[in-house]
Design a protein around this motif. Sequence first.
Motif, PDB file in Angstrom:
ATOM      1  N   TRP A 215       0.762 -13.417   0.728  1.00  0.00           N
ATOM      2  CA  TRP A 215       1.135 -14.439   1.670  1.00  0.00           C
ATOM      3  C   TRP A 215       2.790 -14.512   1.352  1.00  0.00           C
ATOM      4  N   GLN A 216       3.136 -14.124   0.381  1.00  0.00           N
ATOM      5  CA  GLN A 216       4.570 -14.316   0.108  1.00  0.00           C
ATOM      6  C   GLN A 216       5.144 -13.100   0.832  1.00  0.00           C
ATOM      7  N   ASP A 217       4.477 -11.866   0.610  1.00  0.00           N
ATOM      8  CA  ASP A 217       5.091 -10.687   1.170  1.00  0.00           C
ATOM      9  C   ASP A 217       5.308 -10.907   2.825  1.00  0.00           C
ATOM     10  N   VAL A 218       3.981 -11.538   3.411  1.00  0.00           N
ATOM     11  CA  VAL A 218       3.998 -11.662   5.131  1.00  0.00           C
ATOM     12  C   VAL A 218       5.298 -12.548   5.258  1.00  0.00           C
ATOM     13  N   LEU A 262       9.820  -4.541  12.934  1.00  0.00           N
ATOM     14  CA  LEU A 262       8.638  -5.014  13.076  1.00  0.00           C
ATOM     15  C   LEU A 262       7.534  -3.777  13.149  1.00  0.00           C
ATOM     16  N   LEU A 263       7.997  -2.564  13.218  1.00  0.00           N
ATOM     17  CA  LEU A 263       7.171  -1.322  13.358  1.00  0.00           C
ATOM     18  C   LEU A 263       6.292  -1.284  11.924  1.00  0.00           C
ATOM     19  N   PRO A 264       5.265  -1.068  12.124  1.00  0.00           N
ATOM     20  CA  PRO A 264       4.141  -0.912  11.170  1.00  0.00           C
ATOM     21  C   PRO A 264       4.406   0.220  10.181  1.00  0.00           C
ATOM     22  N   ILE A 265       5.586   0.577   9.869  1.00  0.00           N
ATOM     23  CA  ILE A 265       5.831   1.606   8.923  1.00  0.00           C
ATOM     24  C   ILE A 265       6.814   1.119   7.591  1.00  0.00           C
ATOM     25  N   LEU A 266       6.265   1.451   6.678  1.00  0.00           N
ATOM     26  CA  LEU A 266       6.935   0.910   5.331  1.00  0.00           C
ATOM     27  C   LEU A 266       8.278   1.893   4.963  1.00  0.00           C
ATOM     28  N   PRO A 267       9.292   1.446   4.539  1.00  0.00           N
ATOM     29  CA  PRO A 267       9.329   0.086   4.262  1.00  0.00           C
ATOM     30  C   PRO A 267       9.863  -1.167   5.203  1.00  0.00           C
ATOM     31  N   LEU A 268       9.781  -0.735   6.318  1.00  0.00           N
ATOM     32  CA  LEU A 268      10.335  -1.759   7.343  1.00  0.00           C
ATOM     33  C   LEU A 268       9.277  -2.767   7.196  1.00  0.00           C
ATOM     34  N   ASP A 269       9.869  -4.119   7.850  1.00  0.00           N
ATOM     35  CA  ASP A 269       9.381  -5.496   7.569  1.00  0.00           C
ATOM     36  C   ASP A 269       7.848  -5.377   8.025  1.00  0.00           C
ATOM     37  N   HIS A 272       5.304  -3.924   5.812  1.00  0.00           N
ATOM     38  CA  HIS A 272       4.811  -4.767   4.788  1.00  0.00           C
ATOM     39  C   HIS A 272       3.754  -5.975   5.432  1.00  0.00           C
ATOM     40  N   ILE A 273       4.111  -6.368   6.554  1.00  0.00           N
ATOM     41  CA  ILE A 273       3.298  -7.513   6.909  1.00  0.00           C
ATOM     42  C   ILE A 273       1.868  -6.734   7.405  1.00  0.00           C
ATOM     43  N   LEU A 274       1.772  -5.951   7.847  1.00  0.00           N
ATOM     44  CA  LEU A 274       0.399  -5.116   8.411  1.00  0.00           C
ATOM     45  C   LEU A 274      -0.447  -4.841   7.035  1.00  0.00           C
ATOM     46  N   LYS A 275       0.481  -4.198   6.361  1.00  0.00           N
ATOM     47  CA  LYS A 275      -0.140  -3.799   5.016  1.00  0.00           C
ATOM     48  C   LYS A 275      -0.852  -4.779   4.129  1.00  0.00           C
ATOM     49  N   SER A 276      -0.240  -5.850   4.209  1.00  0.00           N
ATOM     50  CA  SER A 276      -0.582  -7.151   3.439  1.00  0.00           C
ATOM     51  C   SER A 276      -1.728  -7.627   4.333  1.00  0.00           C
ATOM     52  N   TRP A 324      -5.758   1.723   2.875  1.00  0.00           N
ATOM     53  CA  TRP A 324      -6.420   0.545   2.518  1.00  0.00           C
ATOM     54  C   TRP A 324      -7.504   0.719   1.397  1.00  0.00           C
ATOM     55  N   ARG A 325      -7.824   2.036   1.204  1.00  0.00           N
ATOM     56  CA  ARG A 325      -9.033   2.256  -0.038  1.00  0.00           C
ATOM     57  C   ARG A 325      -8.310   1.943  -1.413  1.00  0.00           C
ATOM     58  N   ALA A 326      -6.879   1.781  -1.165  1.00  0.00           N
ATOM     59  CA  ALA A 326      -6.465   1.320  -2.710  1.00  0.00           C
ATOM     60  C   ALA A 326      -5.987  -0.035  -2.891  1.00  0.00           C
ATOM     61  N   ARG A 327      -6.566  -0.758  -1.909  1.00  0.00           N
ATOM     62  CA  ARG A 327      -6.036  -2.097  -1.960  1.00  0.00           C
ATOM     63  C   ARG A 327      -6.517  -2.928  -3.375  1.00  0.00           C
ATOM     64  N   HIS A 328      -7.579  -2.557  -3.943  1.00  0.00           N
ATOM     65  CA  HIS A 328      -7.888  -3.194  -4.956  1.00  0.00           C
ATOM     66  C   HIS A 328      -7.162  -2.810  -6.225  1.00  0.00           C
ATOM     67  N   GLN A 329      -6.278  -1.807  -6.322  1.00  0.00           N
ATOM     68  CA  GLN A 329      -5.382  -1.431  -7.356  1.00  0.00           C
ATOM     69  C   GLN A 329      -4.329  -2.517  -7.272  1.00  0.00           C
ATOM     70  N   SER A 330      -3.924  -3.432  -6.279  1.00  0.00           N
ATOM     71  CA  SER A 330      -2.771  -4.252  -6.075  1.00  0.00           C
ATOM     72  C   SER A 330      -2.820  -5.324  -6.986  1.00  0.00           C
ATOM     73  N   HIS A 331      -1.711  -5.875  -7.606  1.00  0.00           N
ATOM     74  CA  HIS A 331      -1.862  -6.843  -8.413  1.00  0.00           C
ATOM     75  C   HIS A 331      -1.246  -8.300  -7.522  1.00  0.00           C
ATOM     76  N   LEU A 332      -1.292  -8.018  -6.136  1.00  0.00           N
ATOM     77  CA  LEU A 332      -0.955  -8.948  -5.458  1.00  0.00           C
ATOM     78  C   LEU A 332      -2.453  -9.903  -4.971  1.00  0.00           C
ATOM     79  N   LEU A 333      -2.225 -11.204  -5.025  1.00  0.00           N
ATOM     80  CA  LEU A 333      -3.373 -12.091  -4.499  1.00  0.00           C
ATOM     81  C   LEU A 333      -3.700 -11.835  -2.999  1.00  0.00           C
ATOM     82  N   PRO A 334      -4.685 -11.537  -2.422  1.00  0.00           N
ATOM     83  CA  PRO A 334      -4.789 -11.366  -1.069  1.00  0.00           C
ATOM     84  C   PRO A 334      -5.006 -12.515  -0.074  1.00  0.00           C
ATOM     85  N   LEU A 335      -4.625 -12.163   1.149  1.00  0.00           N
ATOM     86  CA  LEU A 335      -4.872 -13.336   2.174  1.00  0.00           C
ATOM     87  C   LEU A 335      -6.118 -13.598   2.356  1.00  0.00           C
TER      88      LEU A 335
END
Length: 378
Positions: A215-218, A262-269, A272-276, A324-335
């Motif tokens: 949520w902070q990232d978004v 706002l394009l869904p390409i890292l490291p653009l904003d 980060h939004i769509l990845k979160s 998407w498969r690597a989402r469980h390896q993140s230390h960030l609390l999910p939405l």
Amino acid sequence: MEPELELLKIDCLGKPLRLEGSLAGWQQLFWDNQLVSQKAASIDNGGLKVHEFELTLTRPTTEPQDGDAPVTSHTTLIRLETDLVWQPFRFDYRLLQDDEVLTQGTRTEKDIERQTPEVPVVKQQKVSIVGLASLGFKLLKSAKVIKVVLAGASVAAYSWLFSFQFALALIACLVFHEYGHIRAMKYFGMKTKGIYLIPFMGGLALSDEKINTRWQDVVISIMGPTFGLLMSVGALMAYHATGHVFFAGLAAFNALLNLFNLLPILPLDGGHILKSISFSMNSITGLIVCVIGAALGVYVSYTLGLALLGFLLLIGSVEIIVEWRARHQSHLLPLDRYGQIFSTLWYLLTVAALVGIIWHLAGTGDDMLGLPLKILQS
């Protein structure tokens, strides 16, 4: 092992007791920065878990007279009981010593957002060229004079492309965009280092602290384009009130700048939004919805003749789906589910509003005002 989320940090017998975990199911318990218990990754990454470890405590038996007083030691059992739910996040805990409750409580997403994670102690390394270069870069980055130099270089670069007046206005747009990021960081209690302008690249809003939740990232990512949208709306209103084409050009190019972010390409904003959002979807259904939404965005872009936007949307969507498969390896609390829906609507409405401003000004017949739309259609 991947970095983990700090689930709990409390006092235990005068020493810090810290529990770290991740969506993959890993849990590690530290007492006085020493690993005392751990749980391996598992399909059941939440629910009830129990950590136990023994401590040997010593204390003097009498007051010292001549020399050291005799001491006695005994072993005590420490037990940490936890109940974890990831979406919506809720963490209940109870700490016991030899079956006697020492403390208990509940933590929510708000507690995770406001915490400052433990910083591991880094061993001092011998002096090296790489180390000196890294130190020099940090000192250079923190110096205020660098901000002034970069700002001056940005003004010169944009003046060369457009005009001095328009360059100043564009710099104002960039600063306003980055200020949106700064305001979001301060809302979450993060210390900021200010705004750095980079010629031909835009700007950066920096902070020394790391985020703990998706949520902070978004919010931090989308607040820049949101402030940029407000800037374009203000310039558009000024154009209709005065008829001066300067404000129209400012509104159009500022909208294009923020739409690009706002394009869904890292490291653009947008990346980060769509990845979160996508990484917070733990079910196959969530992934399917994400794919359908991305496909719809690409279809709409090509239908409206926005070839470049559709192409970049396609690339960014594929990138997010692959990761998407690597989402469980993140230390960030999910939405949670509400956060996913709200973030998606916020993102889509911001994109639609920016495209609407560009489309509206392109209809005036002015070649300069139609340039942002031609860029999207190229």
